[in-house]
Scaffold this active site. Structure first.
Site, short mmCIF file in Angstrom:
data_model
loop_
_atom_site.label_atom_id
_atom_site.label_comp_id
_atom_site.label_asym_id
_atom_site.label_seq_id
_atom_site.Cartn_x
_atom_site.Cartn_y
_atom_site.Cartn_z
CE1 TYR A 249 0.20 4.94 -5.75
CE2 TYR A 249 0.24 6.35 -3.83
CZ TYR A 249 0.73 5.26 -4.52
OH TYR A 249 1.74 4.49 -3.98
CE LYS B 128 -0.09 1.77 -3.88
NZ LYS B 128 0.45 0.43 -4.16
CB SER C 209 -0.91 -0.06 1.23
OG SER C 209 -1.64 1.11 1.37
N1 LIG Z 1 8.59 4.85 -3.76
C1 LIG Z 1 7.70 5.38 -2.97
O1 LIG Z 1 7.87 6.49 -2.50
C2 LIG Z 1 6.46 4.59 -2.62
C3 LIG Z 1 5.74 4.99 -1.50
C4 LIG Z 1 4.61 4.26 -1.13
C5 LIG Z 1 4.24 3.15 -1.86
N2 LIG Z 1 4.98 2.77 -2.96
C6 LIG Z 1 4.54 1.58 -3.68
O2 LIG Z 1 5.63 0.68 -3.80
C7 LIG Z 1 5.38 -0.20 -4.88
C8 LIG Z 1 6.63 -0.38 -5.72
O3 LIG Z 1 6.94 0.83 -6.35
P1 LIG Z 1 8.39 1.47 -6.32
O4 LIG Z 1 8.35 2.59 -5.37
O5 LIG Z 1 9.41 0.44 -6.13
O6 LIG Z 1 8.45 2.14 -7.78
P2 LIG Z 1 9.17 1.68 -9.14
O7 LIG Z 1 10.65 1.77 -9.00
O8 LIG Z 1 8.51 2.49 -10.18
O9 LIG Z 1 8.80 0.15 -9.29
C9 LIG Z 1 7.52 -0.26 -9.65
C10 LIG Z 1 7.62 -1.60 -10.34
O10 LIG Z 1 6.29 -2.02 -10.69
C11 LIG Z 1 6.32 -2.47 -12.02
N3 LIG Z 1 5.04 -2.38 -12.71
C12 LIG Z 1 4.35 -1.29 -13.13
N4 LIG Z 1 3.25 -1.64 -13.79
C13 LIG Z 1 3.24 -3.01 -13.82
C14 LIG Z 1 2.36 -3.98 -14.36
N5 LIG Z 1 1.27 -3.64 -15.04
N6 LIG Z 1 2.68 -5.29 -14.20
C15 LIG Z 1 3.78 -5.66 -13.52
N7 LIG Z 1 4.66 -4.79 -13.00
C16 LIG Z 1 4.38 -3.48 -13.14
C17 LIG Z 1 7.35 -1.61 -12.71
O11 LIG Z 1 7.76 -2.25 -13.91
P3 LIG Z 1 8.41 -1.42 -15.11
O12 LIG Z 1 9.83 -1.20 -14.69
O13 LIG Z 1 8.24 -2.32 -16.30
O14 LIG Z 1 7.65 -0.13 -15.25
C18 LIG Z 1 8.42 -1.51 -11.64
O15 LIG Z 1 9.31 -2.60 -11.70
C19 LIG Z 1 4.20 0.37 -5.64
O16 LIG Z 1 3.04 -0.39 -5.33
C20 LIG Z 1 4.09 1.78 -5.11
O17 LIG Z 1 2.78 2.29 -5.20
C21 LIG Z 1 6.06 3.47 -3.35
#
Ligand SMILES: NC(=O)c1ccc[n+]([C@@H]2O[C@H](COP(=O)([O-])OP(=O)(O)OC[C@H]3O[C@@H](n4cnc5c(N)ncnc54)[C@H](OP(=O)(O)O)[C@@H]3O)[C@@H](O)[C@H]2O)c1
Length: 281
Positions: free
Chosen positions: A150, A154, A136
């Protein structure tokens, strides 16, 4: 005791990549890492001694969800931990947002997570054990302007996860919801489409969107530390795994503050709230 086979969705970058790198170096762990395109998980090859399965998975494609889960079971015999990490963002005021973008984000963040979980749950029920870790966000508990959709995804993940936890708690299956604040991943940058406000009434919010874009990869949160914390929770707290785990000081402080204020609000309006019922007989 460490669980055996982990599936991590979205392992190309960010949290998913850091989790995959750490899991690939653990003893007695089989890792099913997934990416949308071939070649995006080659960084894992150096750790591979037969315990790593790289799968092509777009969580919006049901056939790929089914294939990934089937291949994992065929190869390793069980699925012990499912990490629903794959996700993206979208910035724009509620009125000016592109609904196609918003709906696609629901397809990934909510329906993709749902699809994966529904494929894996029967396997975990048969095993009478399993852990589902759902990503989340602090944005699943607390809302900012320009992120209404968004938050919708979540908050949905929060509600769905909490309910699954209640349905499966006597079946040996545990659920943990991860709620990060800002972390140094691709999320705020390339993984979040942005619609800049143009209407005079909303122009003030452009600053918030820009600062998120510019702040990408400069946030306080360290995804490598987050990965270690998540794996350590599963290793060391299997019997008292928290349902919710905010990650990052901003996240936990904001969550505490939000709940304090909500509690006060509920108490302040207690008499009004209860006055809506039929009188007790
Ligand atoms: N970073 C933050 O500040 C933050 C804070 C709170 C929550 N989150 C959550 O953490 C989780 C991971 O995100 P992250 O922060 O690590 O960002 P990220 O670096 O952008 O990684 C997201 C990953 O999800 C993949 N993805 C996107 N669409 C997809 C799909 N349709 N099918 C399969 N994979 C898909 C992306 O693949 P591609 O490389 O091919 O695009 C990427 O590998 C997400 O759920 C995000 O909402 C992040």
């Amino acid at each position: 005791m460490m669980s055996k086979t982990w599936i991590v969705t979205g392992s190309h970058t960010g949290f998913g990549k850091e989790l995959a790198i750490k899991l690939a170096q653990e003893n007695n762990i089989n890792l099913v890492a997934t990416s949308r395109k071939k070649g995006q998980l080659d960084y894992l090859d150096q750790y591979d001694h037969g315990q790593i399965d790289k799968e092509i998975l777009d969580v919006t494609k049901h056939d790929q969800v089914v294939t990934t889960v089937n291949n994992a079971v065929k190869r390793f015999g069980s699925i012990d931990v499912l990490v629903n990490n794959a996700g993206l963002g979208y910035f724009g005021t509620f009125e000016e947002s592109d609904l196609d973008d918003a709906k696609y984000m629901f397809d990934v963040n909510v329906w993709g997570l749902v699809d994966m979980t529904r494929e894996v749950l029967p396997i975990m029920r048969n095993q009478k054990s399993g852990i589902i870790i759902n990503f989340s966000s602090i944005g699943g508990l607390f809302s900012f302007p320009t992120l209404s959709f968004y938050h919708g995804t979540k908050y949905a993940v929060e509600g769905i996860s909490e309910s699954i936890a209640k349905e499966t708690k006597d079946l040996g299956i545990k659920v943990m919801i991860i709620e990060p604040s800002g972390f140094r991943t691709d999320w705020a940058g390339r993984s979040s489409h942005k619609t800049m406000p143009t209407h005079d009434d909303y122009k003030q919010f452009a600053k918030f969107i820009k600062s998120n874009e510019e702040g990408a990869h400069h946030e306080a949160g360290d995804p490598e530390k987050a990965a270690k914390i998540i794996i350590d929770e599963v290793k060391n707290h299997i019997d008292d795994l928290p349902l919710r785990l905010p990650l990052g000081k901003y996240s936990v402080d904001t969550a505490i503050d939000k709940y304090k204020q909500a509690l006060q609000l509920f108490k302040n309006n207690y008499n009004i709230s209860t006055s809506a019922d039929q009188p007790e007989k």
